[in-house]
Design a protein around this motif. Sequence first.
Motif, PDB file in Angstrom:
ATOM      1  N   GLY A  99       0.909   0.293   5.950  1.00 20.51           N
ATOM      2  CA  GLY A  99       0.402   1.506   5.322  1.00 20.51           C
ATOM      3  C   GLY A  99      -0.471   2.354   6.226  1.00 20.51           C
ATOM      4  N   ASP A 100      -0.764   1.879   7.439  1.00 29.50           N
ATOM      5  CA  ASP A 100      -1.572   2.664   8.383  1.00 29.50           C
ATOM      6  C   ASP A 100      -0.799   3.894   8.865  1.00 29.50           C
ATOM      7  OD1 ASP A 100      -3.696   0.998   8.180  1.00 29.50           O
ATOM      8  OD2 ASP A 100      -3.429   0.026  10.133  1.00 29.50           O
ATOM      9  N   ILE A 101      -1.548   4.951   9.150  1.00 21.20           N
ATOM     10  CA  ILE A 101      -0.942   6.183   9.649  1.00 21.20           C
ATOM     11  C   ILE A 101      -0.614   6.064  11.135  1.00 21.20           C
ATOM     12  CG2 ILE A 101      -1.397   8.612  10.174  1.00 21.20           C
ATOM     13  CD1 ILE A 101      -2.767   8.909   7.538  1.00 21.20           C
ATOM     14  N   LEU A 102       0.569   6.530  11.472  1.00 21.46           N
ATOM     15  CA  LEU A 102       1.009   6.580  12.857  1.00 21.46           C
ATOM     16  C   LEU A 102       0.530   7.906  13.434  1.00 21.46           C
ATOM     17  CD1 LEU A 102       2.979   4.873  14.757  1.00 21.46           C
ATOM     18  CD2 LEU A 102       4.731   6.515  14.072  1.00 21.46           C
ATOM     19  N   ASP A 103      -0.461   7.866  14.324  1.00 27.68           N
ATOM     20  CA  ASP A 103      -1.036   9.136  14.784  1.00 27.68           C
ATOM     21  C   ASP A 103      -0.204   9.765  15.902  1.00 27.68           C
ATOM     22  OD1 ASP A 103      -1.871   8.253  17.412  1.00 27.68           O
ATOM     23  OD2 ASP A 103      -3.581   7.256  16.472  1.00 27.68           O
ATOM     24  N   ASP A 104      -0.630  10.957  16.293  1.00 30.35           N
ATOM     25  CA  ASP A 104       0.147  11.790  17.212  1.00 30.35           C
ATOM     26  C   ASP A 104       0.373  11.141  18.578  1.00 30.35           C
ATOM     27  OD1 ASP A 104       1.189  14.716  17.461  1.00 30.35           O
ATOM     28  OD2 ASP A 104       0.050  14.381  19.299  1.00 30.35           O
ATOM     29  N   SER A 105      -0.498  10.240  18.970  1.00 30.80           N
ATOM     30  CA  SER A 105      -0.387   9.647  20.302  1.00 30.80           C
ATOM     31  C   SER A 105       0.877   8.812  20.465  1.00 30.80           C
ATOM     32  CB  SER A 105      -1.614   8.780  20.602  1.00 30.80           C
ATOM     33  OG  SER A 105      -1.677   7.667  19.713  1.00 30.80           O
ATOM     34  N   PHE A 106       1.511   8.419  19.363  1.00 26.38           N
ATOM     35  CA  PHE A 106       2.728   7.601  19.436  1.00 26.38           C
ATOM     36  C   PHE A 106       4.005   8.443  19.382  1.00 26.38           C
ATOM     37  CE2 PHE A 106      -0.478   4.658  17.890  1.00 26.38           C
ATOM     38  CZ  PHE A 106      -0.216   3.525  18.632  1.00 26.38           C
ATOM     39  N   LEU A 107       3.888   9.741  19.130  1.00 24.51           N
ATOM     40  CA  LEU A 107       5.052  10.563  18.825  1.00 24.51           C
ATOM     41  C   LEU A 107       5.598  11.280  20.051  1.00 24.51           C
ATOM     42  CD1 LEU A 107       3.770  12.181  15.508  1.00 24.51           C
ATOM     43  CD2 LEU A 107       5.079  10.057  15.791  1.00 24.51           C
ATOM     44  N   ASN A 108       6.925  11.307  20.151  1.00 26.21           N
ATOM     45  CA  ASN A 108       7.629  12.060  21.187  1.00 26.21           C
ATOM     46  C   ASN A 108       8.024  13.429  20.639  1.00 26.21           C
ATOM     47  OD1 ASN A 108       8.630  10.317  23.718  1.00 26.21           O
ATOM     48  ND2 ASN A 108       8.506   8.985  21.928  1.00 26.21           N
ATOM     49  N   TYR A 109       7.605  14.497  21.300  1.00 28.00           N
ATOM     50  CA  TYR A 109       8.116  15.827  20.994  1.00 28.00           C
ATOM     51  C   TYR A 109       7.955  16.702  22.220  1.00 28.00           C
ATOM     52  CZ  TYR A 109       3.148  16.573  19.835  1.00 28.00           C
ATOM     53  OH  TYR A 109       1.778  16.606  19.855  1.00 28.00           O
ATOM     54  N   TYR A 110       8.714  17.789  22.267  1.00 27.73           N
ATOM     55  CA  TYR A 110       8.894  18.513  23.529  1.00 27.73           C
ATOM     56  C   TYR A 110       7.592  19.071  24.088  1.00 27.73           C
ATOM     57  CZ  TYR A 110      10.988  21.441  27.085  1.00 27.73           C
ATOM     58  OH  TYR A 110      11.329  22.014  28.285  1.00 27.73           O
ATOM     59  N   GLU A 111       6.778  19.700  23.263  1.00 27.95           N
ATOM     60  CA  GLU A 111       5.577  20.345  23.787  1.00 27.95           C
ATOM     61  C   GLU A 111       4.622  19.340  24.435  1.00 27.95           C
ATOM     62  OE1 GLU A 111       3.714  22.653  20.799  1.00 27.95           O
ATOM     63  OE2 GLU A 111       5.351  24.093  20.639  1.00 27.95           O
ATOM     64  N   LYS A 112       4.659  18.104  23.952  1.00 23.94           N
ATOM     65  CA  LYS A 112       3.739  17.099  24.500  1.00 23.94           C
ATOM     66  C   LYS A 112       4.333  16.367  25.680  1.00 23.94           C
ATOM     67  CE  LYS A 112       2.805  13.164  22.327  1.00 23.94           C
ATOM     68  NZ  LYS A 112       2.248  12.199  21.361  1.00 23.94           N
ATOM     69  N   THR A 113       5.619  16.056  25.624  1.00 27.21           N
ATOM     70  CA  THR A 113       6.241  15.208  26.643  1.00 27.21           C
ATOM     71  C   THR A 113       7.175  15.989  27.558  1.00 27.21           C
ATOM     72  OG1 THR A 113       7.968  14.593  25.072  1.00 27.21           O
ATOM     73  CG2 THR A 113       6.067  13.152  25.217  1.00 27.21           C
ATOM     74  N   ASN A 114       7.077  17.318  27.537  1.00 28.43           N
ATOM     75  CA  ASN A 114       7.875  18.157  28.426  1.00 28.43           C
ATOM     76  C   ASN A 114       7.744  17.667  29.880  1.00 28.43           C
ATOM     77  OD1 ASN A 114       9.222  20.300  29.556  1.00 28.43           O
ATOM     78  ND2 ASN A 114       7.502  21.718  29.433  1.00 28.43           N
TER      79      ASN A 114
END
Length: 564
Positions: A99-114
């Motif tokens: 039930g813990d929230i998965l925060d942004d540091s674990f997420l892949n998306y273009y603006e962050k991992t370009n």
Amino acid sequence: MKKSKKPVFVLLLLCVVALAILAFIPFYLEKLNNKDVNFYVVAKGKGQPSDELKIYPYYDSVGEKTYFFLPGNSECYDYKLFFGNAKELMIGDVSFSSGDILDDSFLNYYEKTNPYLGNLEFNYELLDKKGEKVSGNVFFLTGGEVSTMYLASGKDSMEKVDGDPLHNITATADYSVYDPLGAKETSGKLKISGHGNSTWTELMEEFPGQEFKRSYNISFNEKKSILGMKSAGNYVLLSNFYDESELKNYLVLDVARRIEMDNVPDCEYVNLYINGEYRGLYLAAQKIKEGNGFLKISSDGYLAKFDYEERVKTEGNVYTETEGRFAKIQYPSEPNEDRLAQIHEDICKVEDSIAEGEEEFALLADERSFIKYYLLQEFFENGDADRASQYVYKDGMKDKLVAGPVWDFDLSMGHPWFSYGSYEWNALWIKGLVDESGWLRKLSDDEDFMEKVRMFYRNDFYDKIAYVEYHVLFRLAERIHDSYYMDMIRYENGPVYYDRFDYEKYDAEKYDLYCIADNIQSWMTGRKSFWDGYADNPDQYEEEILEPGEDTKSIRKLILMIKK
């Protein structure tokens, strides 16, 4: 008098049944589609109203990696991790409780991992209640600015739909559609069945037992607007299997609307989930069908689709045959013999009028619609031009025959099956058809008709192309980029039916949609440069025939127009 204990017994029995069902649910979730599911994510949109969507992971058995394909992004959704019969979960060096929230540091998306979307990879370790460890690598990918369609249907029902090569099996599903912010747009029930010939039936025959991205038909009991499109009763979820960019159908339909063609299907991108499993990025479009809110034809009119003989003559189809051409009669769906004979005679008259000249043709056909239709097929060099998915319709028998609606451009703009490198930029595409029986091929020999095509290009077409090339293309790529990457990873191990884009050639990371979009723009620029000159001064060009050979991947000859 003793009171009956039957109600107590029934209540106890219902409790036992309920517990049994609850006990079964985790087992079902953990064995969904025969894939081991040790944990899952619940995505809840921050827009209102919203729902909690269970998203199950996809396990890449070749790369031995686990992927979560999540809707939206962390600005629009909260993502909570849950795991079933387990004590704890470690991802990287972070410990999670269910039930813990998965925060942004674990997420892949273009603006962050370009520039490379898939570089955030984490080791995970899950400890089950028996004390046994399950470990591996996991990626969390987000879909960005694309809407979501979530279907819930019986697992067996969808397996039957996916296994039906003839699309006769239909499943009923509960559906919900969410905008990119996660707010629910609409929900209810729909019916879903398979869609496509070469993108379904032929793939099943060519690659038996292999998973591939399927297209679907969906229908509602009444006309309904989804994804901001105009209301219709039937839609198609296009997989764009043959278009590696997944941009071409959208772009051509956009141009068709800008040049004011009639009855152009609305379309919009959507990420599809079925029973919590990510099925891919789809282009949802209104289905070309009479009476479903998309196309309105009077009772004495008709809608016909010219296509390959083997497709048109499929059992159950009503069709007519002209001089080497085969047309499926889509409306009316069950014409009697007299009505079918009337439609056949009408189509033959129009076909015969082409040979009699442009003036005679214009008496029976809506010539302007054919000019627009011709130019779309010609400019974008559609591999299906004059061969398949070519629609015509009449509102009534006293009206002129209209070309359209336009459909199916995944084999366009330099598709590998028809590629001569950049040579095809200067080609007269339709005139190069070996089969000369098609209507467009015949019209290409009529100089009066072709002069009107060139005039339309000069006055109405070239500026629309320029706008789409420089303003629509890259905005579209930016909007779907993250979802496109998820889709490519999801079907990375699927059938390869044509030569794929060479990222190394352009020094680009794999599945970089901006690189593909740049390649499409270069193609459109080259094609437009030729047509700008040819439309103004056709006499300054002479023909040169380029036949298919070892130096080309094309399956057709090319009539190049070389400047004198």
